[in-house]
Design a protein around this motif. Sequence first.
Motif, short mmCIF file in Angstrom:
data_model
loop_
_atom_site.label_atom_id
_atom_site.label_comp_id
_atom_site.label_asym_id
_atom_site.label_seq_id
_atom_site.Cartn_x
_atom_site.Cartn_y
_atom_site.Cartn_z
N VAL A 1 -47.27 38.07 -4.05
CA VAL A 1 -47.66 36.74 -4.51
C VAL A 1 -49.06 36.40 -4.00
CG1 VAL A 1 -47.09 34.28 -4.33
CG2 VAL A 1 -45.30 35.94 -4.73
N LEU A 2 -49.86 35.84 -4.89
CA LEU A 2 -51.23 35.46 -4.54
C LEU A 2 -51.25 34.44 -3.40
CD1 LEU A 2 -52.67 34.93 -8.14
CD2 LEU A 2 -52.98 36.92 -6.65
N PHE A 3 -52.36 34.43 -2.67
CA PHE A 3 -52.54 33.42 -1.63
C PHE A 3 -53.04 32.14 -2.28
CE2 PHE A 3 -52.15 35.15 2.68
CZ PHE A 3 -51.84 36.46 2.39
N SER A 4 -52.51 31.01 -1.82
CA SER A 4 -52.94 29.72 -2.34
C SER A 4 -54.25 29.31 -1.66
CB SER A 4 -51.87 28.66 -2.09
OG SER A 4 -51.78 28.39 -0.71
N LYS A 5 -54.90 28.32 -2.22
CA LYS A 5 -56.14 27.80 -1.61
C LYS A 5 -55.84 27.23 -0.23
CE LYS A 5 -58.52 26.92 -5.92
NZ LYS A 5 -59.10 25.95 -6.84
N ALA A 6 -54.71 26.55 -0.08
CA ALA A 6 -54.35 25.97 1.21
C ALA A 6 -54.15 27.06 2.27
CB ALA A 6 -53.08 25.13 1.08
N GLU A 7 -53.53 28.19 1.87
CA GLU A 7 -53.34 29.30 2.81
C GLU A 7 -54.70 29.87 3.23
OE1 GLU A 7 -49.18 31.50 1.78
OE2 GLU A 7 -50.71 31.58 0.22
N GLU A 8 -55.58 30.04 2.25
CA GLU A 8 -56.90 30.60 2.57
C GLU A 8 -57.73 29.64 3.42
OE1 GLU A 8 -58.61 32.09 -1.10
OE2 GLU A 8 -57.62 34.02 -0.76
N GLN A 9 -57.55 28.35 3.24
CA GLN A 9 -58.26 27.39 4.08
C GLN A 9 -57.82 27.50 5.53
OE1 GLN A 9 -57.43 23.72 2.04
NE2 GLN A 9 -59.25 23.88 0.72
N LEU A 10 -56.54 27.72 5.75
CA LEU A 10 -56.06 27.91 7.13
C LEU A 10 -56.57 29.23 7.71
CD1 LEU A 10 -52.41 26.54 6.97
CD2 LEU A 10 -54.35 25.58 8.23
N LEU A 11 -56.58 30.27 6.90
CA LEU A 11 -57.10 31.56 7.38
C LEU A 11 -58.59 31.45 7.69
CD1 LEU A 11 -55.26 34.12 5.07
CD2 LEU A 11 -54.88 33.71 7.50
N ASN A 12 -59.27 30.59 6.97
CA ASN A 12 -60.70 30.37 7.17
C ASN A 12 -61.01 29.82 8.56
OD1 ASN A 12 -63.22 30.61 5.94
ND2 ASN A 12 -62.48 29.57 4.11
N LYS A 13 -60.05 29.17 9.17
CA LYS A 13 -60.25 28.58 10.50
C LYS A 13 -60.31 29.64 11.60
CE LYS A 13 -58.35 24.13 9.26
NZ LYS A 13 -57.35 23.11 9.49
N VAL A 14 -59.87 30.85 11.28
CA VAL A 14 -59.97 31.94 12.25
C VAL A 14 -61.39 32.49 12.09
CG1 VAL A 14 -59.07 34.18 12.96
CG2 VAL A 14 -57.52 32.46 12.00
N GLY A 15 -62.20 32.31 13.10
CA GLY A 15 -63.61 32.68 13.02
C GLY A 15 -63.86 34.14 12.75
N SER A 16 -64.96 34.41 12.07
CA SER A 16 -65.30 35.79 11.72
C SER A 16 -65.73 36.59 12.93
CB SER A 16 -66.40 35.81 10.65
OG SER A 16 -67.58 35.24 11.17
N SER A 17 -66.22 35.92 13.98
CA SER A 17 -66.69 36.65 15.16
C SER A 17 -65.57 36.90 16.15
CB SER A 17 -67.82 35.87 15.84
OG SER A 17 -67.36 34.59 16.20
#
Length: 183
Positions: free
Chosen positions: A89-105
């Motif tokens: 199942v595809l990731f929702s925008k809300a799921e990706e927004q939460l994953l976005n909070k985990v910093g890239s560094s």
Amino acid sequence: MKKSKQPLQVTKDLGRWKPADDLLLINAVLQTNDLTSVHLGVKFSCRFNLREIQERWYALLYDPIISKLACQAMRQLHPEAIAAIQSKVLFSKAEEQLLNKVGSSSQPTLDTFQELLHKHPDVFYPSRTAKALQLHWQLMKQYYLLDDQTGEPCVPPPCPPQILPPATAPRTLGSPLILVPPR
């Protein structure tokens, strides 16, 4: 007296649309609320165009015969098949927004993503695992989709010399890759 074409259409729909496709379609639409995203992002058992996906979605919603037959067929799916479908199942925008909070560094561990799952059970799809979140986050990082990333997206993996990488080939979604004659 002419025979109705409806039974033929129902049979045709049932032959092409498998129960696994119906379950995947339903779950993907519930996640994204967007049939175009489902068309572009979901891999069904066979290739369906956007119109076929729209027609199937509306048939599942509004055609009592197709809906009933599809539900009966989906109930017959093995639990392992259902789990495999749910993992796609595809990731929702809300799921990706939460994953976005985990910093890239940062160097997040599985525990980081497990904590996200526990803090936001209402946002994440019920069958999501910490490992699935980690893999999706890594893809987002690889393609520079995290908010704190700057610069150009990374170069896609090298392609054979006769095919331009998608990032450098001017094309629209759905068009074929541009072939370049070998030198």
